[in-house]
Each structure stands twice: as structure tokens, then as C-alpha cells.
Design a protein around this motif. Structure first.
Motif, mmCIF file in Angstrom:
data_model
loop_
_atom_site.group_PDB
_atom_site.id
_atom_site.type_symbol
_atom_site.label_atom_id
_atom_site.label_comp_id
_atom_site.label_asym_id
_atom_site.label_seq_id
_atom_site.Cartn_x
_atom_site.Cartn_y
_atom_site.Cartn_z
ATOM 1 N N ASN A 154 0.799 -1.226 0.000
ATOM 2 C CA ASN A 154 0.000 0.000 0.000
ATOM 3 C C ASN A 154 0.829 1.273 0.000
ATOM 4 O O ASN A 154 0.276 2.365 0.115
ATOM 5 N N ARG A 155 2.161 1.190 -0.098
ATOM 6 C CA ARG A 155 2.943 2.419 -0.033
ATOM 7 C C ARG A 155 2.592 3.333 -1.208
ATOM 8 O O ARG A 155 2.254 2.873 -2.292
ATOM 9 N N MET A 200 -7.171 3.139 0.498
ATOM 10 C CA MET A 200 -7.338 2.099 1.511
ATOM 11 C C MET A 200 -8.618 2.273 2.311
ATOM 12 O O MET A 200 -8.909 1.470 3.193
ATOM 13 N N GLY A 201 -9.333 3.376 2.055
ATOM 14 C CA GLY A 201 -10.515 3.640 2.871
ATOM 15 C C GLY A 201 -10.159 4.171 4.250
ATOM 16 O O GLY A 201 -10.988 4.151 5.162
ATOM 17 N N LEU A 202 -8.922 4.637 4.420
ATOM 18 C CA LEU A 202 -8.569 5.324 5.673
ATOM 19 C C LEU A 202 -9.339 6.629 5.752
ATOM 20 O O LEU A 202 -9.757 7.071 6.819
ATOM 21 N N THR A 203 -9.496 7.267 4.592
ATOM 22 C CA THR A 203 -10.246 8.508 4.464
ATOM 23 C C THR A 203 -11.719 8.160 4.357
ATOM 24 O O THR A 203 -12.107 7.456 3.427
ATOM 25 N N GLN A 204 -12.519 8.627 5.308
ATOM 26 C CA GLN A 204 -13.948 8.315 5.273
ATOM 27 C C GLN A 204 -14.775 9.571 5.460
ATOM 28 O O GLN A 204 -14.368 10.480 6.184
ATOM 29 N N GLU A 212 -20.141 4.107 -3.302
ATOM 30 C CA GLU A 212 -19.739 2.940 -4.106
ATOM 31 C C GLU A 212 -18.226 2.883 -4.279
ATOM 32 O O GLU A 212 -17.635 1.804 -4.329
ATOM 33 N N TRP A 213 -17.599 4.044 -4.378
ATOM 34 C CA TRP A 213 -16.130 4.085 -4.558
ATOM 35 C C TRP A 213 -15.409 3.485 -3.353
ATOM 36 O O TRP A 213 -14.404 2.794 -3.483
ATOM 37 N N LEU A 214 -15.956 3.770 -2.159
ATOM 38 C CA LEU A 214 -15.267 3.332 -0.933
ATOM 39 C C LEU A 214 -15.633 1.906 -0.514
ATOM 40 O O LEU A 214 -14.918 1.280 0.270
ATOM 41 N N ARG A 215 -16.744 1.405 -1.038
ATOM 42 C CA ARG A 215 -17.248 0.094 -0.592
ATOM 43 C C ARG A 215 -16.185 -0.997 -0.752
ATOM 44 O O ARG A 215 -15.548 -1.102 -1.790
ATOM 45 N N GLY A 216 -15.991 -1.755 0.311
ATOM 46 C CA GLY A 216 -15.086 -2.894 0.259
ATOM 47 C C GLY A 216 -13.615 -2.556 0.449
ATOM 48 O O GLY A 216 -12.776 -3.445 0.474
ATOM 49 N N ARG A 217 -13.288 -1.286 0.575
ATOM 50 C CA ARG A 217 -11.879 -0.938 0.769
ATOM 51 C C ARG A 217 -11.433 -1.353 2.166
ATOM 52 O O ARG A 217 -12.240 -1.505 3.072
ATOM 53 N N GLN A 218 -10.111 -1.509 2.307
ATOM 54 C CA GLN A 218 -9.555 -2.211 3.459
ATOM 55 C C GLN A 218 -10.022 -1.692 4.822
ATOM 56 O O GLN A 218 -10.357 -2.466 5.705
ATOM 57 N N TYR A 219 -10.047 -0.375 5.004
ATOM 58 C CA TYR A 219 -10.288 0.155 6.343
ATOM 59 C C TYR A 219 -11.712 0.649 6.591
ATOM 60 O O TYR A 219 -12.018 1.133 7.670
ATOM 61 N N VAL A 220 -12.601 0.545 5.590
ATOM 62 C CA VAL A 220 -13.982 0.977 5.839
ATOM 63 C C VAL A 220 -14.737 -0.152 6.540
ATOM 64 O O VAL A 220 -14.320 -1.312 6.476
ATOM 65 N N PRO A 221 -15.841 0.172 7.216
ATOM 66 C CA PRO A 221 -16.657 -0.905 7.788
ATOM 67 C C PRO A 221 -17.105 -1.852 6.679
ATOM 68 O O PRO A 221 -17.247 -1.436 5.522
ATOM 69 N N GLN A 222 -17.300 -3.102 7.038
ATOM 70 C CA GLN A 222 -17.656 -4.088 6.013
ATOM 71 C C GLN A 222 -19.094 -4.579 6.217
ATOM 72 O O GLN A 222 -19.631 -4.496 7.319
ATOM 73 N N GLY A 223 -19.704 -5.056 5.156
ATOM 74 C CA GLY A 223 -21.025 -5.679 5.229
ATOM 75 C C GLY A 223 -22.119 -4.691 5.603
ATOM 76 O O GLY A 223 -22.134 -3.554 5.138
#
Lengths: 196, 471
Positions: free
Chosen positions: B111-112, B122-126, B248-259
Motif C-alpha cells: 500500500n505504499r 485504503m478507505g482510511l479517508t472516510q 460505491e467508490w469506498l465500498r469494500g476498501r480495506q479500512y472501511v466498515p464491512q457488510g
């Protein structure tokens, strides 16, 4: 702690760099940002304005003056725009400046300057003209009363954000001020589901 | 009924630990702190001097981007650092991250990348977050409805120690962009038009909100580019309300809530938009239908103009000085601007959409003789994705260089730079004197325009290389 020295009231000759939009890339070019300390950046302040590629001096006012006699930089409109690098005020202070004057000073640069005791002074175009038209003059800057006094006796007040002024006058340390609020910060985190 | 609120006010109010007063700033809570090697060493030293540890390592993420070489290491694993000091700076961040238990996206991390590229990726930004970084282009993250702004090293220390900043609330300005963009016009052209309209300090003291049909129609990459350049008009930050596209852009990215948790979060994000009737200290409107491919002609990002109009005649002393530095008299066609270097990359335009736009123009064509074209993906993820799509082959076949991710020629502190007197067309964010190397001359433009200029050998309107659908 930053390398603050008492800065409450002083008088000094000025240096005029009349260019507008002096960005922080001019104040200290990016290739000098690989340092890991704050020390010694004055020698590369305005590096590309002061030196040729081979390191020899260009004919520039900052190479010709005794920096200890000129503690106030007067710049054109919109001083300090661009990169957030705090190296810019570090470099200006290390060169010898204690205050910078312009008709407009960029946001992050202003904040960075105040945190290091470099006083950003915003003046009206009229006052700015009086400074640039008489670049040999001495001015007096008093933080207590937020007053700039020109050589012809014209005195004007300038704005300094109240907390930043208090920090400078009373030696309040902004990080310490925030650290004292840790109980409130923890309470906020608990109340907002942000606890670790 | 409570008073209608703007997007900025909603996010600001949710982060107030202590209200501001006449004699004291607000204590603003920071959700996400991004750290890189250049503006952090002195902040970590300050913590050390006070015997403090990073208070919230879980909210602090570090990457290597500014000083790192974009060429691969040699067989022994040695990296071609521009100086020993640059290497020391990178090692200092590695040591500080280890010492404070921070996640560092270092050389071996998939991820660098450039700090403002990897945060969203990475979905760090929400949406609804406060995001800060010791880098002025932190405003990029505002594309997700964040209050995101650049800070100095002292403030990096404040956030490391307390997860908060002492802040005054800025004024608010809404910029409505009406109509629809013409074919071949991109987010970068919108951004260069906005800062040309506001001027270099027109946004000083303001948080900007970009709104209107043009902004709604932009993809997330285009929105990030627009917010990224807010600082070039002096603004504290730029924001765009989250919408379904954001979700939709953020869905499924590593650090966002899932499901299911994601949909719950998304429902709240969609509530962040400015209420009907929200008031702003200033509001302006720009006709988006009139925006054309833009390029700068001077030494400040606001000194730009539609390419088809040519280089403008100087209107004042500042413009005269800028034209002189650039080697123009003013009034000439942009074809006279012979290009030496093209740089495609940076936090402004180093994303997949940017590389695709550049590749679409370079495909089956050759970079003009004498032009050096450097393509630098914004992150490892972008590099890998681009290679999966074969974009790197398009660039290499065209005669361009394909590098490892980093800030590279945007800030020119890693050994990638433009030679004195050379003219570069760059997708980056600043055309300041010497920004891309001492004596370098920079024209800022979109990835499509940069690619077109590489092919043509002079500053070129990208539409001549595009098959545009008729309107």
C-alpha cells in the motif's frame, strides 16, 4: 520547544523583497528539506535567489546586508503561499528575521511562523507603500500593543490571533496547552465512540 | 427546526472537544493523521524531548513518498537516494514508526504511495472525518466530505501528542459549477479554472465547498483533483458532499466498515450534505460549460488560461515577471512552448483514472523526439493495477519512463528533476519558480494535456488526439 527568543518589542532596519507571491519553495527550496533538525537552515534561506549553481553568491540584497541589523522582512502581497513546510519560518528565523510584513500572508505559513515566534504583520497597501518606498528605514514592532511604527512616526496596529499572541507574550506552549486538555479529549472520545 | 447547516459546519461541530472563544481557539479532534518522512522528524524529536508517546497510533498512518527514489534498488538492494541525508530521513521515519507502534507503509508494503493517494485508496479517508497531514495538499481528502487540511511540523507534534489541534473556524465559501463539461475537459481543468477565478489568495481564510452539476458528474478521482488544488487559491480546505458515487467508490476498501455496517455508515455519510437554506460567507458560480482544457503560462497555479486562447498578454508587473521567467513575451500561441519534459503523476493526478487518460492519448503514438516523459504512479496499488491493464506497456512503447510510486518531479527532492531552463508540462500542483528543479519552467495541465504535449512536442490541446463523441 521552538527556538524562541523574547520578541515583544524591538526595533530594526527592514529588508524589502518587493516580489508578490513569494512561496515557501522560494524561501527554502524542497531539495533542502531532507534535514531531520531545524538548525542551520538560514544559509539556504532564499537559496536560489542568493546563490549560483556553483555555490557562488549572486548579487542579492540578502547577501549584502548584516543580517543582525535587519530583523524585519517586507515582502510583496501573498507572502508564504504554497507548501506547508515549517522549514520556511525556521530558515527565515535562522537567517535572523524576527518579523515579516506583507499586505497578505498565507494561512499555513502564518500559523507556522507564529508557532516559532516569527511575527507575521499584515499591513494596508498604504503602509506597505511607505515601507517599500523607503527601504532604508528602521521600524519598531511591539507585540504587547500590536503596533508597527514607521520611521516617519506613522503608527498602525496589526492583528495577531489572540491565542497565538498570548502564547508569545506569556511563553505559553501550545502543545502544553493541548496536553492540559487530555481529560476533555478522553471524554470526547468516550462520548463519540472514538476511544482506542 | 434547527438552523440549516453546511457540510463544513456539520463536520466541524462533530469534532469540537472545546469551543473556541475570543481568547482561545477551538480544540478540534482529528480522526486521521497521515505522516510522511519530510515534515515529521522534528515533531517526533519534540515528543521525545518531552517524554511523550504517540497518543493514538491507531489513528496515525505513515508512508514514504517525498524523498524516496522512484528507480528500483540495485541487485544488492541499495536504493539510489539523491543524498545520504535523504536516506537518513527515510530511516528516521522507519525508526520513529517502530518506536511509536505506527503503521508505516514502507518499501515492502503493497500500500505504499503518495500520502493523499493511499488514504482514500485504503478507505482510511472516510466521509465526515477530520484529516490532517504535514502537507498542504491534504485538502485532497475533502473530496470525501472530510475537513482535511495541511499543517506544519509543530502541529504534527500536537496531533501526535494529543490527537487534537488548536484551530479557529474558517469562513465558508460555496463554489457552484453549473452546466456540464464539454468532452475532453477534466477535473484538472475545472480546478485550474477555479483557482484562476479566485486568484492565488481568493480562498484565504475559507473552507470551500464545491457543488453543482459539474461536481456531481465528476468521478471521485476528478473530485480529489479539484479539492487537492484548493490550497493553490489559499483556501484552508475544499470539500464535496458525499453521494452515492462516494459510497460505491469506498465500498469494500480495506479500512472501511464491512457488510451491513458499511451500509449503516453510508446512510450517515449521505446526511452530511449542506442543508437546503444553509448559508455561506461567500458564494460564487462558475459556468462549467465554458471550461476548456487549461494550462498555466506563469509561475503561480492561478496563472492559467484555456490552451486555445494562447499565452495572455501581461496585465500587471507580477504577470510580466512571470512571463519573463517562463521565456514568453505574451500573446503568442501555445505551440511556441517547446516541451523538454512531461511529468505525469503526483497527489494531484497520479491515480488510475489519470494514467488511463494519459494512456488513451499515448496509445499507438510516440513521444516527440527530444521529450523526456516520466510516468510515476501515485501508489503501489496504482502501479500494480496499471500494469495489470497494460498501461505501462503503452507508456514504454510510446517512449516514456515508467517509475516506482512517489512524489518525484512534483517536488523534485528525490533526484527526479527538470534541468535549468527546460520546460516541463506537469500534472502536478505547482509551477513556482524552480519547483521542479533550479531554473525549471513548469506548465501545469491535466494528464490528457500532458500526454498530448508529450506527443506533439509543444503545449497542445488534448482534443486534437481524442475521438470525441459528438454532443
Amino acid at each position: 520547544m521552538s527556538n524562541q527568543e523574547p520578541n515583544h518589542s524591538f526595533s530594526s532596519r527592514i529588508v524589502v523583497l518587493p516580489e508578490a507571491n513569494i512561496d515557501t519553495d522560494q524561501i527554502i527550496p524542497a531539495r533542502f528539506l531532507t534535514t531531520t533538525t531545524k538548525a542551520g537552515l538560514g544559509k539556504v534561506a532564499f537559496n536560489d535567489w542568493r546563490y549560483n549553481a556553483d555555490g557562488s553568491n549572486k548579487p542579492h540584497i540578502l547577501n549584502e546586508i548584516d543580517a543582525s541589523e535587519h530583523r524585519v522582512l517586507v515582502a510583496g502581497n501573498n507572502l508564504g503561499c504554497g507548501s506547508s513546510r515549517e522549514h520556511a519560518p525556521w530558515a527565515l528565523m535562522d537567517y535572523g528575521f524576527k518579523a515579516v510584513i506583507s499586505t497578505e500572508i498565507a494561512d499555513i505559513f502564518k500559523s507556522n511562523s507564529l508557532k516559532n515566534g516569527l511575527l507575521p504583520v499584515v499591513v494596508s497597501p498604504d503602509i506597505h507603500d511607505k515601507l517599500t518606498q523607503n527601504p532604508q528605514q528602521r521600524v519598531t514592532i511591539d507585540l504587547e500593543s500590536c503596533t508597527l511604527t514607521l520611521e516617519d512616526g506613522t503608527a498602525v496596529t496589526f492583528q495577531v490571533e489572540a491565542f497565538a499572541r498570548q502564547c508569545l507574550l506569556e511563553g505559553v506552549d501550545a502543545m502544553g496547552w493541548l496536553l492540559k486538555r487530555l481529560p476533555e479529549i478522553e471524554a470526547y472520545e468516550q462520548a463519540n465512540n472514538k476511544a482506542a | 427546526m434547527s438552523k440549516p447547516k453546511s457540510l463544513f459546519e456539520k463536520v466541524w461541530e462533530r469534532h469540537i472537544v472545546e469551543e473556541e472563544g475570543a481568547d482561545k481557539p477551538a480544540v478540534l479532534y482529528i480522526d486521521l493523521h497521515l505522516v510522511h518522512e519530510v515534515t515529521s522528524p522534528q515533531a517526533f524529536s519534540e515528543l521525545e524531548a518531552r517524554g511523550l508517546k504517540v497518543r493514538r497510533p491507531d489513528r496515525t498512518f505513515a508512508t514514504l513518498d517525498h524523498s524516496i527514489p522512484t528507480l528500483a534498488p540495485d541487485a544488492q538492494g541499495n536504493r539510489p537516494y539523491v543524498t545520504a541525508q535523504a536516506k537518513t530521513q527515510v530511516e528516521t521515519l522507519e525508526a520513529n514508526a517502530a518506536n511509536h507502534g505506527l503503521r508505516l507503509f514502507g518499501y515492502d508494503a503493497e500500500n505504499r504511495g503518495v500520502v493523499h493517494v493511499i488514504g482514500p485508496e485504503m478507505g482510511l479517508t472516510q466521509p465526515g472525518f477530520t484529516v490532517v497531514c504535514g502537507d498542504s495538499h491534504t485538502s485532497t481528502h475533502g473530496a470525501f466530505g472530510c475537513i482535511a487540511f495541511g499543517i506544519g511540523t509543530s502541529e504534527v507534534g500536537h496531533v501526535l501528542a494529543t490527537q487534537c489541534l488548536a484551530q479557529r473556524k474558517p469562513k465558508t465559501m460555496r463554489i457552484n459549477i453549473t452546466g456540464a463539461l464539454q468532452p475532453g475537459v477534466t477535473g484538472k481543468d475545472v480546478a485550474l479554472t477555479v483557482i484562476n477565478t479566485l486568484g492565488f489568495s481568493g480562498g484565504t481564510g475559507y473552507a470551500l465547498e464545491y457543488a453543482g452539476p459539474v461536481i456531481e458528474a465528476l468521478d471521485m478521482e476528478g473530485r480529489m483533483t479539484v479539492c487537492n488544488l484548493s490550497i493553490e487559491a489559499g483556501a484552508r480546505c475544499g470539500m464535496i458532499a458525499p453521494d452515492q458515487k462516494t459510497v460505491e467508490w469506498l465500498r469494500g476498501r480495506q479500512y472501511v466498515p464491512q457488510g451491513a455496517a458499511y451500509d449503516e455508515a453510508a446512510a450517515q455519510w449521505l446526511e452530511l450534505k449542506s442543508d437546503a437554506g444553509a448559508t455561506f460567507d461567500t458564494e460564487i458560480t462558475i459556468d462549467g460549460s465554458a471550461i476548456e482544457p487549461m494550462a498555466t503560462w506563469g509561475t503561480s497555479p492561478d496563472q492559467g488560461a484555456p490552451i486555445v486562447r494562447g499565452v495572455p498578454v501581461a496585465a500587471n508587473e507580477d504577470e510580466e515577471r512571470a512571463l519573463k521567467y517562463m521565456g514568453f513575451t505574451g500573446g503568442e500561441a501555445r505551440e511556441v512552448e517547446k516541451v523538454d519534459v512531461v511529468f505525469i503523476g503526483s497527489c494531484t493526478n497520479g491515480r488510475m483514472a489519470d494514467l488511463r487518460a494519459a494512456a488513451a492519448i499515448m496509445k499507438g503514438r510516440k513521444v516527440a523526439p527530444g521529450v523526456r516523459a516520466l510516468i510515476v504512479p501515485g501508489s503501489e496499488w496504482v502501479r500494480v493495477e496499471a500494469e495489470k491493464e497494460g498501461l505501462h506497456e503503452v507508456f514504454l512503447e510510446a517512449g516514456a519512463e515508467w517509475r516506482l510510486p512517489g512524489c518525484s518531479m512534483c517536488i523534485a527532492m528525490n533526484g527526479d528533476f527538470v534541468l535549468p531552463g527546460q520546460l516541463a508540462v506537469s500534472t502536478s500542483n505547482r509551477n513556482f519558480e524552480g519547483r521542479q528543479g533550479p531554473g525549471s519552467r513548469t506548465v501545469l495541465a491535466s494528464p490528457a494535456t500532458a500526454a498530448a504535449s508529450a506527443i506533439a512536442g509543444h503545449v497542445a490541446d488534448p482534443r486534437q488526439f481524442m475521438q470525441l463523441e459528438s454532443a
